[in-house]
Scaffold this active site. Structure first.
Site, PDB file in Angstrom:
ATOM      1  N   ASP A   1      34.013  48.664  49.930  1.00 32.94           N
ATOM      2  CA  ASP A   1      34.456  50.056  49.874  1.00 32.94           C
ATOM      3  C   ASP A   1      35.753  50.203  50.680  1.00 32.94           C
ATOM      4  OD1 ASP A   1      32.801  52.950  49.231  1.00 32.94           O
ATOM      5  OD2 ASP A   1      34.564  53.042  50.552  1.00 32.94           O
ATOM      6  N   ILE A   2      36.662  50.987  50.146  1.00 36.15           N
ATOM      7  CA  ILE A   2      37.972  51.176  50.794  1.00 36.15           C
ATOM      8  C   ILE A   2      37.851  51.977  52.096  1.00 36.15           C
ATOM      9  CG2 ILE A   2      38.740  53.313  49.655  1.00 36.15           C
ATOM     10  CD1 ILE A   2      41.400  51.785  49.038  1.00 36.15           C
TER      11      ILE A   2
ATOM     12  N   ASN B   1      24.737  57.893  44.730  1.00 33.99           N
ATOM     13  CA  ASN B   1      25.001  59.328  44.696  1.00 33.99           C
ATOM     14  C   ASN B   1      25.099  59.748  43.234  1.00 33.99           C
ATOM     15  OD1 ASN B   1      25.159  59.529  47.547  1.00 33.99           O
ATOM     16  ND2 ASN B   1      27.291  58.829  47.508  1.00 33.99           N
TER      17      ASN B   1
ATOM     18  N   GLN C   1      28.705  62.275  44.834  1.00 35.11           N
ATOM     19  CA  GLN C   1      29.391  61.363  43.916  1.00 35.11           C
ATOM     20  C   GLN C   1      30.826  61.827  43.693  1.00 35.11           C
ATOM     21  OE1 GLN C   1      27.568  60.738  40.037  1.00 35.11           O
ATOM     22  NE2 GLN C   1      28.914  58.992  39.600  1.00 35.11           N
TER      23      GLN C   1
ATOM     24  N   HIS D   1      27.616  53.475  40.454  1.00 32.90           N
ATOM     25  CA  HIS D   1      27.758  52.428  41.471  1.00 32.90           C
ATOM     26  C   HIS D   1      26.683  52.580  42.530  1.00 32.90           C
ATOM     27  CE1 HIS D   1      30.227  55.894  42.625  1.00 32.90           C
ATOM     28  NE2 HIS D   1      29.920  55.615  43.880  1.00 32.90           N
TER      29      HIS D   1
END
Ligand code: 5GP
Ligand code: ZN
Length: 111
Positions: free
Chosen positions: A31-32, A84, A91, A97
């Protein structure tokens, strides 16, 4: 592939990511904006907007198998898995995802 989908573009290689694992159908990447020391996103390469948008048991099985395989490969024993579903649930990217969070104590209930 959905042309304007961020994660489809990551699958296509048009947007870079830090890959954690990849198979023919599944991609796991970091994840960024990590919310834990380990924060991975696991996606199926086939586009579906959200969990409630699909009844494809094969896709869902492959996604969940991907989660357990990447967790195993990364040596994760204790982790939280989050999906989510819908904007009110948090989300923001509408390509299904699963988040894997690990590496710190995770409290319950979540916020
Ligand atoms: P959601 O809020 O939809 O459950 O999760 C979307 C996740 O995607 C967020 O945790 C967000 O930090 C992550 N994200 C958004 N844009 C990018 C990106 O360009 N690259 C990566 N690796 N993660 C992203
Ligand atoms: Zn997509």
């Amino acid at each position: 592939m959905a042309e304007n989908c961020l994660f489809c573009n990551i699958v296509a290689g048009a947007i870079p990511c830090q890959k954690a694992a990849e198979t023919e159908r599944i991609l796991a990447f970091h994840d960024i904006h990590p919310q834990a020391p380990t924060h991975l996103l696991v996606i199926h390469k086939t586009h579906t907007a959200s969990l409630s948008e699909t009844e494809d048991a094969t896709l869902l099985g492959e996604l969940m198998t991907g989660v357990r395989e990447v967790a195993s490969e990364k040596g994760l024993t204790d982790y939280r898995l989050i999906i989510n579903n819908g904007p009110q649930a948090g989300q923001t990217v509408f390509h299904l995802h699963a988040h894997i969070l690990a590496g710190r104590p995770l409290h319950w209930p979540p916020g």
